[in-house]
Design a protein around this motif. Structure first.
Motif, PDB file in Angstrom:
ATOM      1  N   PHE A  37      99.355  -7.153  92.347  1.00 56.10           N
ATOM      2  CA  PHE A  37      99.423  -8.417  91.597  1.00 56.10           C
ATOM      3  C   PHE A  37     100.326  -9.424  92.294  1.00 56.10           C
ATOM      4  CE2 PHE A  37      97.567  -6.492  87.691  1.00 56.10           C
ATOM      5  CZ  PHE A  37      96.745  -7.541  87.335  1.00 56.10           C
ATOM      6  N   LYS A  38     101.411  -8.895  92.903  1.00 57.87           N
ATOM      7  CA  LYS A  38     102.362  -9.780  93.593  1.00 57.87           C
ATOM      8  C   LYS A  38     101.739 -10.416  94.834  1.00 57.87           C
ATOM      9  CE  LYS A  38     107.068  -9.369  92.992  1.00 57.87           C
ATOM     10  NZ  LYS A  38     108.359  -8.907  93.432  1.00 57.87           N
ATOM     11  N   LEU A  39     100.799  -9.656  95.430  1.00 58.92           N
ATOM     12  CA  LEU A  39     100.145 -10.168  96.644  1.00 58.92           C
ATOM     13  C   LEU A  39      99.079 -11.226  96.331  1.00 58.92           C
ATOM     14  CD1 LEU A  39      99.553  -6.933  98.785  1.00 58.92           C
ATOM     15  CD2 LEU A  39     101.005  -8.872  99.387  1.00 58.92           C
ATOM     16  N   LEU A  40      98.607 -11.193  95.122  1.00 53.62           N
ATOM     17  CA  LEU A  40      97.451 -12.028  94.743  1.00 53.62           C
ATOM     18  C   LEU A  40      97.579 -13.508  95.143  1.00 53.62           C
ATOM     19  CD1 LEU A  40      94.823 -11.108  93.450  1.00 53.62           C
ATOM     20  CD2 LEU A  40      95.728 -11.749  91.218  1.00 53.62           C
ATOM     21  N   PRO A  41      98.740 -14.149  94.928  1.00 50.19           N
ATOM     22  CA  PRO A  41      98.838 -15.582  95.268  1.00 50.19           C
ATOM     23  C   PRO A  41      98.631 -15.883  96.755  1.00 50.19           C
ATOM     24  CG  PRO A  41     100.674 -14.902  93.884  1.00 50.19           C
ATOM     25  CD  PRO A  41      99.967 -13.648  94.303  1.00 50.19           C
ATOM     26  N   SER A  42      98.899 -14.886  97.628  1.00 47.67           N
ATOM     27  CA  SER A  42      98.787 -15.145  99.060  1.00 47.67           C
ATOM     28  C   SER A  42      97.343 -14.971  99.576  1.00 47.67           C
ATOM     29  CB  SER A  42      99.717 -14.204  99.835  1.00 47.67           C
ATOM     30  OG  SER A  42      99.311 -12.868  99.617  1.00 47.67           O
ATOM     31  N   LEU A  43      96.446 -14.534  98.731  1.00 49.58           N
ATOM     32  CA  LEU A  43      95.059 -14.296  99.165  1.00 49.58           C
ATOM     33  C   LEU A  43      94.253 -15.601  99.198  1.00 49.58           C
ATOM     34  CD1 LEU A  43      94.158 -11.051  97.163  1.00 49.58           C
ATOM     35  CD2 LEU A  43      95.115 -11.238  99.463  1.00 49.58           C
ATOM     36  N   SER A  44      93.164 -15.559  99.979  1.00 50.25           N
ATOM     37  CA  SER A  44      92.264 -16.727 100.011  1.00 50.25           C
ATOM     38  C   SER A  44      91.553 -16.832  98.659  1.00 50.25           C
ATOM     39  CB  SER A  44      91.234 -16.539 101.116  1.00 50.25           C
ATOM     40  OG  SER A  44      90.316 -15.542 100.722  1.00 50.25           O
ATOM     41  N   SER A  45      90.959 -17.962  98.414  1.00 55.86           N
ATOM     42  CA  SER A  45      90.362 -18.140  97.086  1.00 55.86           C
ATOM     43  C   SER A  45      89.175 -17.189  96.875  1.00 55.86           C
ATOM     44  CB  SER A  45      89.954 -19.591  96.848  1.00 55.86           C
ATOM     45  OG  SER A  45      88.977 -19.952  97.780  1.00 55.86           O
ATOM     46  N   ASP A  46      88.438 -16.878  97.942  1.00 54.80           N
ATOM     47  CA  ASP A  46      87.346 -15.904  97.810  1.00 54.80           C
ATOM     48  C   ASP A  46      87.876 -14.523  97.457  1.00 54.80           C
ATOM     49  OD1 ASP A  46      85.371 -17.649  98.179  1.00 54.80           O
ATOM     50  OD2 ASP A  46      84.902 -17.088 100.278  1.00 54.80           O
ATOM     51  N   GLU A  47      88.984 -14.138  98.148  1.00 53.24           N
ATOM     52  CA  GLU A  47      89.589 -12.822  97.876  1.00 53.24           C
ATOM     53  C   GLU A  47      90.146 -12.777  96.454  1.00 53.24           C
ATOM     54  OE1 GLU A  47      91.205 -11.227 102.163  1.00 53.24           O
ATOM     55  OE2 GLU A  47      92.245 -12.903 101.218  1.00 53.24           O
ATOM     56  N   LYS A  48      90.731 -13.908  96.036  1.00 50.67           N
ATOM     57  CA  LYS A  48      91.270 -13.957  94.657  1.00 50.67           C
ATOM     58  C   LYS A  48      90.156 -13.690  93.649  1.00 50.67           C
ATOM     59  CE  LYS A  48      95.101 -17.131  95.189  1.00 50.67           C
ATOM     60  NZ  LYS A  48      95.402 -18.557  95.253  1.00 50.67           N
ATOM     61  N   LYS A  49      88.990 -14.315  93.915  1.00 47.43           N
ATOM     62  CA  LYS A  49      87.858 -14.135  92.999  1.00 47.43           C
ATOM     63  C   LYS A  49      87.423 -12.681  92.948  1.00 47.43           C
ATOM     64  CE  LYS A  49      85.743 -18.676  92.984  1.00 47.43           C
ATOM     65  NZ  LYS A  49      84.826 -19.488  93.773  1.00 47.43           N
ATOM     66  N   GLU A  50      87.556 -11.976  94.067  1.00 48.80           N
ATOM     67  CA  GLU A  50      87.123 -10.584  94.120  1.00 48.80           C
ATOM     68  C   GLU A  50      88.153  -9.658  93.466  1.00 48.80           C
ATOM     69  OE1 GLU A  50      86.413  -9.040  98.031  1.00 48.80           O
ATOM     70  OE2 GLU A  50      86.001  -7.030  97.233  1.00 48.80           O
ATOM     71  N   PHE A  51      89.429  -9.860  93.868  1.00 51.63           N
ATOM     72  CA  PHE A  51      90.451  -8.891  93.446  1.00 51.63           C
ATOM     73  C   PHE A  51      91.087  -9.186  92.078  1.00 51.63           C
ATOM     74  CE2 PHE A  51      90.347  -7.906  98.016  1.00 51.63           C
ATOM     75  CZ  PHE A  51      90.194  -6.521  97.931  1.00 51.63           C
ATOM     76  N   GLY A  52      91.113 -10.481  91.712  1.00 55.33           N
ATOM     77  CA  GLY A  52      91.734 -10.837  90.417  1.00 55.33           C
ATOM     78  C   GLY A  52      91.144 -10.045  89.251  1.00 55.33           C
ATOM     79  N   PRO A  53      89.814 -10.193  89.018  1.00 51.34           N
ATOM     80  CA  PRO A  53      89.209  -9.460  87.892  1.00 51.34           C
ATOM     81  C   PRO A  53      89.313  -7.953  88.061  1.00 51.34           C
ATOM     82  CG  PRO A  53      87.715 -11.147  88.747  1.00 51.34           C
ATOM     83  CD  PRO A  53      88.860 -11.059  89.716  1.00 51.34           C
ATOM     84  N   LEU A  54      89.221  -7.470  89.330  1.00 54.25           N
ATOM     85  CA  LEU A  54      89.297  -6.024  89.564  1.00 54.25           C
ATOM     86  C   LEU A  54      90.668  -5.484  89.142  1.00 54.25           C
ATOM     87  CD1 LEU A  54      87.917  -3.493  90.837  1.00 54.25           C
ATOM     88  CD2 LEU A  54      89.113  -4.082  92.958  1.00 54.25           C
ATOM     89  N   LEU A  55      91.720  -6.205  89.574  1.00 54.26           N
ATOM     90  CA  LEU A  55      93.082  -5.759  89.230  1.00 54.26           C
ATOM     91  C   LEU A  55      93.281  -5.746  87.716  1.00 54.26           C
ATOM     92  CD1 LEU A  55      95.303  -7.558  91.905  1.00 54.26           C
ATOM     93  CD2 LEU A  55      94.942  -5.107  91.627  1.00 54.26           C
ATOM     94  N   ASN A  56      92.811  -6.821  87.065  1.00 56.48           N
ATOM     95  CA  ASN A  56      92.969  -6.884  85.604  1.00 56.48           C
ATOM     96  C   ASN A  56      92.240  -5.740  84.932  1.00 56.48           C
ATOM     97  OD1 ASN A  56      94.670  -9.059  85.052  1.00 56.48           O
ATOM     98  ND2 ASN A  56      93.027 -10.507  85.571  1.00 56.48           N
ATOM     99  N   SER A  57      91.044  -5.418  85.431  1.00 59.64           N
ATOM    100  CA  SER A  57      90.270  -4.364  84.799  1.00 59.64           C
ATOM    101  C   SER A  57      90.919  -3.002  85.018  1.00 59.64           C
ATOM    102  CB  SER A  57      88.833  -4.427  85.326  1.00 59.64           C
ATOM    103  OG  SER A  57      88.341  -3.142  85.592  1.00 59.64           O
ATOM    104  N   ILE A  58      91.443  -2.772  86.240  1.00 57.70           N
ATOM    105  CA  ILE A  58      92.097  -1.482  86.498  1.00 57.70           C
ATOM    106  C   ILE A  58      93.376  -1.347  85.672  1.00 57.70           C
ATOM    107  CG2 ILE A  58      93.349  -0.173  88.269  1.00 57.70           C
ATOM    108  CD1 ILE A  58      91.141  -1.088  90.204  1.00 57.70           C
ATOM    109  N   LYS A  59      94.119  -2.454  85.573  1.00 52.01           N
ATOM    110  CA  LYS A  59      95.357  -2.414  84.786  1.00 52.01           C
ATOM    111  C   LYS A  59      95.038  -2.095  83.314  1.00 52.01           C
ATOM    112  CE  LYS A  59      99.432  -4.958  83.564  1.00 52.01           C
ATOM    113  NZ  LYS A  59      99.666  -6.178  82.807  1.00 52.01           N
ATOM    114  N   ALA A  60      93.986  -2.753  82.800  1.00 49.98           N
ATOM    115  CA  ALA A  60      93.623  -2.521  81.398  1.00 49.98           C
ATOM    116  C   ALA A  60      93.210  -1.062  81.191  1.00 49.98           C
ATOM    117  CB  ALA A  60      92.490  -3.460  81.000  1.00 49.98           C
ATOM    118  N   ASN A  61      92.460  -0.517  82.168  1.00 46.47           N
ATOM    119  CA  ASN A  61      92.046   0.884  82.053  1.00 46.47           C
ATOM    120  C   ASN A  61      93.227   1.846  82.104  1.00 46.47           C
ATOM    121  OD1 ASN A  61      89.152   1.262  81.756  1.00 46.47           O
ATOM    122  ND2 ASN A  61      89.033   0.014  83.605  1.00 46.47           N
TER     123      ASN A  61
END
Ligand SMILES: [Zn+2]
Length: 329
Positions: free
Chosen positions: A42-66
């Protein structure tokens, strides 16, 4: 750098740790704490490109929720619940108000004796509350019941007896009904009087009813409430809707008749007003008073509660003082 596979593996690994018997408390630190993979990602997320953010943002949220779902604090395994010095979580439950408790008890007894519960409005026609019950406009009995009037000549019922006309309209004899609920009187309050109180009224019409039935029903009621030692007496009294009318007294439970403060030194407690339904009431319902007879009685619910809980002041029941009320029910 994060990748899909290693992130998805977090859930698998957390599951196997859990199955291996590790506590949810420890696993929450490992998988969701400040040094966890997910936290770092999550801490790395701001440094990612916008395409990567779109890929990893929802994934991280879903894994955290699980992970959150998987590692929900389990009371049995959490370390916190094993701290035996922690204060107990005591849940405070509510309880019936003594007046409601008493009323339910009274309704239950009369229901078992065959009386049906019948309800009518708290705001009544003047006719139902007074005139039908043979309390004409200038009758002195009206003075005994100082009344709250509405602007359109209706009254806050002064007695649950006000249900008799509606009962005669609705039920075909033989019938036996009770009504319990609030009545209102413009009177000053003291240790034995309230201006807003509860009454229970009983009313039965049949071809073979007489005073013996009335006595039997009421005696049975008091024995069920106060025990088999209850002693009663009837005194002639006046209520406009009965003839003859009576007060039923109960021998004081405290002094057994010898006289004490609770009974005003008389040895007896006034407890129920009752009588045989006046023939005019039967007649005004279109029934032949030579064939049909009725019994009627009225009981103050708070008065019964006072006797049951041995209270000195009726006003305690409406003071909203939980510490006092909790001692009763
Ligand atoms: Zn007494």
């Amino acid at each position: 750098m994060m990748d899909n596979n290693s992130l998805n593996n977090l859930i698998i690994s957390a599951k196997s740790d859990l199955e291996a018997g590790q506590s949810t408390y420890d696993l929450r630190i490992k998988y969701l704490g400040k040094n966890s993979e997910i936290f770092k990602s999550f801490k790395l997320l701001p440094s990612l490109s916008s395409d990567e953010k779109k890929e990893f943002g929802p994934l991280l949220n879903s894994i955290k929720a699980n992970l959150e779902l998987l590692l929900q604090e389990d009371v049995k395994t959490s370390k916190i619940s094993q701290d035996y010095t922690a204060p107990l979580k005591v849940h405070k439950h509510g309880h019936s108000h003594p007046t409601d408790y008493t009323m339910a008890l009274m309704i239950n007894i009369f229901s078992k004796l065959g009386f049906k519960v019948f309800e009518t409005p708290e705001i009544e026609d003047e006719n139902d509350n007074f005139s039908f019950l043979r309390v004409a406009k200038d009758h002195p009995a009206r003075d005994m019941q100082d009344t709250f009037w509405t602007t359109d000549e209706k009254v806050l019922r002064t007695q649950t007896t006000a249900f008799q006309r509606r009962a005669l309209e609705q039920f075909k004899p033989p019938f036996a009904v009770i009504q319990a609920g609030k009545v209102f009187r413009a009177e000053s309050e003291d240790a034995t009087h309230l201006s807003e109180l509860n009454m229970l009224d009983g009313f039965a019409i049949g071809t073979d009813l007489n005073f013996t039935h009335l006595k039997g029903v009421l005696y049975n009621f008091l024995r069920q409430l106060f025990g088999n030692d209850v002693k009663v007496r009837f005194r002639p009294s006046f209520f406009p809707f009965v003839e003859p009318g009576a007060e039923m007294d109960m021998m004081c439970l405290k002094c057994k008749g010898s006289g004490c403060k609770a009974c005003g030194n008389s040895g007896w407690l006034e407890i129920i007003g009752c009588g045989i339904t006046h023939p005019e009431i039967i007649e005004s319902a279109g029934l032949d008073p030579n064939i049909y007879h009725g019994i009627a009685f009225g009981i103050g619910v708070e008065r019964i509660a006072m006797r049951m809980f041995e209270m000195d002041d009726i006003r305690e029941l409406v003071k909203n003082n939980p510490e006092f009320l909790e001692q009763l029910t």
